[in-house]
Design an enzyme around this catalytic site. Structure first.
Site, PDB file in Angstrom:
ATOM      1  N   LYS A 175     -30.470 -28.062 -23.124  1.00  0.00           N
ATOM      2  CA  LYS A 175     -29.459 -27.322 -22.347  1.00  0.00           C
ATOM      3  C   LYS A 175     -30.112 -26.151 -21.614  1.00  0.00           C
ATOM      4  CE  LYS A 175     -25.555 -25.736 -20.747  1.00  0.00           C
ATOM      5  NZ  LYS A 175     -24.391 -25.263 -21.492  1.00  0.00           N
ATOM      6  N   LYS A 243     -26.347 -15.213 -19.415  1.00  0.00           N
ATOM      7  CA  LYS A 243     -26.513 -15.367 -20.864  1.00  0.00           C
ATOM      8  C   LYS A 243     -27.485 -16.508 -21.156  1.00  0.00           C
ATOM      9  CE  LYS A 243     -24.689 -18.094 -23.559  1.00  0.00           C
ATOM     10  NZ  LYS A 243     -23.802 -19.108 -24.126  1.00  0.00           N
TER      11      LYS A 243
END
Lengths: 301, 301
Positions: A175, A243
């Site tokens: 990811k 983030k």
């Protein structure tokens, strides 16, 4: 049929719960705030009073919260957390964490759970809230093959492409690789658009001319047109990509892999966060690059 | 039917000449070195003794050489150049420069030609030698609309997608935008692969998991697999992309547009040039990023 516990009823979690209910799974939910709970209970979920209580009722516990500390708090507890999932999870149960968090924190949580006989998969997703609603998410799964196989029917309710990429933590690594590749492609689009604009070439025509060739990307085809139309509504928010880029840079730091372009893009995005644009879509990055060149990218009439 | 002059018989020029001949255009050629001439004469072209002589025989002169100084020398002359095209071009004739060069040098050449009643198009291409052979190049055209229309039948012999993007110089700007977008996307792929490799995740599996989603790009789909297979044969050579990135950074400098990621990628490629890898394919960039992380990206058996 597995009893499912679900923690994290945000923009992603709510439609995922509804899809699980629609597929016939019994689902018990917990969330830090009220609206997500009410929506899921109205759709047929049971409410529990803590992560511990959700876990105690579940064969498979799914978490999808924001960041590494949130997963640690929900699963392992600590501080002033409500009673944590680990206090409720039975031997033989499984935690599927679908948040995007640190691969090394993921392995730590997995180790702690393993000592109690609880298995873990990390299964972060891409595809956004549209994919969550449609049940067509891409899910990148890390964990033991037998646990992946056991959870396959559950994952298939939420995602269309489910790829087992390695042991626990590998799903998170993949990811983060995804976000790193996005950062490069996205910034290439922004620099191309600003060079065209500042050179008195219609940036929209430029995109039309190059999108189908070797410069083409999902980012160009999907976000380039929004940039030239000054549409900064979020598909994926700046603050969430930031983030993820911080997680990627942290993961790179832990394994000794410098990521110079990712670091630069992470720095450029600070301009938007400082300007209060953290909730805008990532295509707002073009505003940073055009600020550098004192121009404004805009489709010609 | 327009008589065509053609200067620059390299890996791109030779198949373009053959396609023009096959379409029935009479073509006269000139080149700095012998092999390209022989090949084109064998295919039916006439040879001329200088750019001036080629231009004197042509209604439309096509140039496809390496860099800005090469086009200036062939078209405007100077120094110890052979007699230049400008000395042969008749009023009403057209120069189509299909090289990738500086937009501002392009506009300068166009201005000098205009004073002699000669029109100019800049028409750089993408699609590589495979596209030149198949006649399927993408051609980005800058110039007056009536001149583009006049030259359309010629351009259609060489390219499949012909996009008129603006006035003289705009074709070059769009080509440089193309290279800028490539630089970003390519480096994102390299950073993603090295992060996976250094994190003990199979980089090939990582690519499979993310290529179809928001991180996807032509660069990822076409060059990512070559990287994990350690295949560095050139599709497009490092030294040629470096030339184009220098042109893009120069063009950005002229209009006041900083291109920070492009500049960084241009710097990273110096590692390959220093190591004698300028003739390898641009996918060799992964070797720079993996050197930073002291790893080697490789598909797992």
């Amino acid at each position: 049929m597995d009893r499912i516990g679900f923690v994290g009823l945000g923009i992603m979690g709510r439609p995922m719960v509804k899809n699980l209910l629609a597929a016939g799974f019994p689902v018990t939910v917990w969330n830090r705030s009220r609206p997500g709970i009410d929506e899921c209970v109205a759709a047929g979920a049971q409410e529990a009073e803590s992560p511990q209580a959700v876990a105690a009722d579940a064969d498979v516990l799914i978490t999808i919260v924001t960041d590494s500390p949130d997963v640690e708090q929900v699963v392992l507890g600590g501080g002033e957390s409500p009673p944590a999932a680990i206090e409720g999870l039975a031997q033989g149960s499984v935690l599927i964490d679908m948040s995007t968090i640190s691969p090394s924190v993921t392995r730590h949580i997995s180790d702690v759970l393993a000592a109690k006989g609880v298995a873990m998969l990390d299964a972060p997703v891409s595809g956004g809230d549209a994919g969550a609603i449609a049940g067509t998410l891409s899910i990148m799964v890390g964990g033991d093959a037998d646990i992946v196989a056991r959870c396959q029917p559950i994952l298939e309710v939420m995602g269309k492409t489910i790829t087992h990429v390695g042991p626990v933590g590998a799903g998170q690594t993949v990811k983060l690789c995804n976000q790193v590749a996005i950062a490069g492609a996205l910034t290439g689009v922004c620099e191309a658009l600003t060079l065209a604009q500042n050179s008195d070439v219609d940036p929209a025509k430029m995109l039309d001319a190059i999108s189908a060739g070797a410069a083409g990307s999902w980012q160009m085809s999907n976000l380039g047109p929004r940039m030239v139309d000054r549409d900064f509504a979020p598909g994926f928010m700046v603050k969430l990509l930031q983030k993820d880029l911080r997680l990627a840079l942290g993961a790179g730091g832990e394994v000794g892999q410098p990521l110079p372009v990712t670091a630069l893009v992470n720095q450029l995005f600070h301009h938007l966060e400082a300007g209060g644009a953290g909730d805008e879509g990532t295509q707002a990055l073009v505003r940073v690059v055009e600020t550098l060149g004192m121009t404004e990218v805009r489709r010609r009439a």
